[in-house]
Design an enzyme around this catalytic site. Structure first.
Site, mmCIF file in Angstrom:
data_model
loop_
_atom_site.group_PDB
_atom_site.id
_atom_site.type_symbol
_atom_site.label_atom_id
_atom_site.label_comp_id
_atom_site.label_asym_id
_atom_site.label_seq_id
_atom_site.Cartn_x
_atom_site.Cartn_y
_atom_site.Cartn_z
ATOM 1 N N HIS A 157 12.831 32.658 12.498
ATOM 2 C CA HIS A 157 13.066 33.766 11.544
ATOM 3 C C HIS A 157 12.867 35.122 12.213
ATOM 4 C CE1 HIS A 157 12.609 30.640 8.397
ATOM 5 N NE2 HIS A 157 11.620 30.222 9.178
ATOM 6 N N SER A 278 26.119 56.958 28.002
ATOM 7 C CA SER A 278 26.658 57.587 26.806
ATOM 8 C C SER A 278 27.324 58.891 27.199
ATOM 9 C CB SER A 278 25.517 57.850 25.830
ATOM 10 O OG SER A 278 25.868 58.901 24.952
ATOM 11 N N LYS A 284 20.806 57.726 27.965
ATOM 12 C CA LYS A 284 21.129 56.375 27.511
ATOM 13 C C LYS A 284 21.605 55.440 28.624
ATOM 14 C CE LYS A 284 21.381 54.839 23.869
ATOM 15 N NZ LYS A 284 22.369 54.959 22.794
ATOM 16 N N GLU A 291 27.206 43.480 24.513
ATOM 17 C CA GLU A 291 27.793 43.784 23.197
ATOM 18 C C GLU A 291 29.256 43.349 23.135
ATOM 19 O OE1 GLU A 291 25.685 47.745 21.578
ATOM 20 O OE2 GLU A 291 26.477 47.903 23.593
#
Ligand code: ARG
Length: 460
Positions: A157, A278, A284, A291
């Protein structure tokens, strides 16, 4: 407008919009090498069966080879008006060779031809995918060996549950990709069946020898029913299903690496060479590779759905709907190969933060089950033990302490059977290493799993 190979019974020329609508050559030209190889084998079989002469076969084979060279040199112009790769090559053969070229299509149809080409293509691609999967599995074994002493929190979980070895986590992925490997391998056996000779749908009147063609093209079997042979796309659906499951696995590791690399977790550092920046935030470093792999799962599932839907309720035998199989198939092959390739390179470059993982595994009562198990070994029933530990945890929460930080005296208030040996039972090392059931996370078991994997991969 080019002359069609089938326009004998037509009074009107094809509308240009229909030409554009029905053409698949932009997609299926990718099959050219298989188409030519299949045609060459077909010629050899026809000659061997005296359906054409040896001389004719030689001329046809030379002509086909020449076209192949031209395509490879980029000199061949594929024409939309000729619909597909099969017609483009055959029409060109007629231009080059004249009448003899017209014999090539004896005892076959585009329906068995396209089934053949697709099977040959997918057979090769499956082998390539299997190679990529082997590399990936090797990488997981390598990581498991490298990080064998690293303990991390195991989750259910997404809540800290029990400590596990990081290597155990890697070997879980090893198992998934091993099953993927088996799925592609098993599918390959059903792909590797020759349909050529089934002709349009009913077989052919010519005395062909399908077994000989199969031998020439390295097929282990020939199809048993011509109607099925020209309209079966199960082998593609199966491949797409295997690819989808494999993408599920890649998406799971991707997801984990994405949040493990966040500042909040700090479990892993992505290599700069596999991250992107970025355009606005200079600080970043984004895990875009993971992804994208996670996101690309969607298009692969979409391809599977497209094929299932396209095939559903199709009457026997060939229907033009089936031409729609190639784009999803090619896209899936490209997507999956790319994802596997990138992952095969990324894994060994990841740097795991051992201290951070250990720290996370040491806080949050991940040894609570072990305290309950300890009480059971001292004669307490498991349900009672569960309640006692629950109460102890509640006390710890109030006192802001971990179980192993309590004194023996305090612990004995919850159960008098607790003795000095409880501290050993609660230590991180023993919590991990006492889980020796088959497939458990104990170091010994994980090392055995690693050795078994090395043997499977032919390492050692
Ligand atoms: N381009 C077609 C396909 O990919 C080849 C078979 C065409 N057959 C036909 N009868 N029109 O499915």
């Amino acid at each position: 407008m080019s002359a069609k190979l089938w326009d004998g019974r037509f009074k009107e020329a094809t509308d240009t919009s229909v030409e554009a609508f029905t053409a698949s050559v932009k997609t299926d030209s990718r099959l050219y090498a298989y188409d030519i190889q299949g045609s060459i084998a077909h010629c050899k079989m026809l000659a061997r069966q005296s359906i054409i002469t040896e001389d004719e076969a030689d001329i046809l084979i030379k002509g086909l080879d020449k076209i192949k060279q031209e395509i490879e040199q980029g000199a061949f112009k594929f024409d939309d008006a000729l619909e597909d790769v099969h017609m483009n090559i055959e029409s060109r053969l007629a231009v080059d060779l004249g009448d003899v070229a017209k014999k090539l299509h004896t005892a076959r149809s585009r329906n068995d031809q396209v089934a053949l080409d697709t099977r040959m293509y997918l057979r090769d691609e499956c082998k390539e995918i299997l190679r990529c999967l082997t590399t990936l599995r090797r990488e997981f074994v390598g990581l498991s060996k490298k990080y064998i002493d690293v303990v991390m929190p195991g989750y259910t979980h997404m809540q800290r549950a029990q400590p596990v070895l990081l290597s155990h986590h890697f070997m879980a992925y090893y198992e998934m990709f091993k099953r993927d490997n088996a799925r592609f391998e098993e599918g390959l056996a059903r792909i590797n069946v020759l349909p050529l000779g089934s002709a349009a749908l009913a077989g052919t009147t010519f005395p062909i020898d399908m077994n000989y063609t199969a031998e020439l093209l390295g097929f282990s079997k020939v199809t048993g029913n011509s109607l099925d042979a020209v309209s079966d796309r199960d082998f593609i659906i199966e491949f797409l299903a295997s690819a989808s499951i494999c993408m599920v696995h890649l998406s799971r590791i991707s997801e984990e690496l994405i949040y493990w690399s966040s500042a909040e977790f700090g479990f892993v550092e992505m290599p700069d060479s596999f991250s992107t920046g970025s355009s606005i935030m200079p600080q970043k470093k984004n895990p875009d590779v993971c992804e994208l792999a996670r996101g690309k799962a969607g298009r692969v599932f979409g391809s599977l759905m497209a094929l299932l839907t396209m095939m559903k309720s199709l009457p026997l035998a060939y229907n033009r709907d089936m031409q729609e199989d190639k784009e999803p198939l090619f896209d899936t092959v490209d997507t999956l190969k790319m994802c596997l390739l990138v992952y095969g390179k990324l894994l060994s470059k990841l740097r795991f933060n051992q201290d951070r993982m250990k720290e996370a595994a040491s806080r949050g009562f991940l040894n609570a089950t072990d305290l309950a198990d300890y009480l059971v070994t001292k004669g307490v029933g498991f349900r009672d033990a569960h309640r006692i530990v629950g109460e102890t945890v509640r006390y710890c929460l109030e006192e802001k302490k971990e179980l192993h930080e309590l004194t023996l005296e305090v612990m004995r208030r919850f159960s008098p059977v607790i003795a000095e040996d409880v501290f050993d039972a609660l230590s991180l090392g023993s919590v991990v290493n006492r889980r020796r059931s088959i497939g458990g996370t104990a170091r010994k078991n994980v090392l055995a799993a690693i050795s078994a994997a090395e043997e499977e991969l032919g390492l050692e």
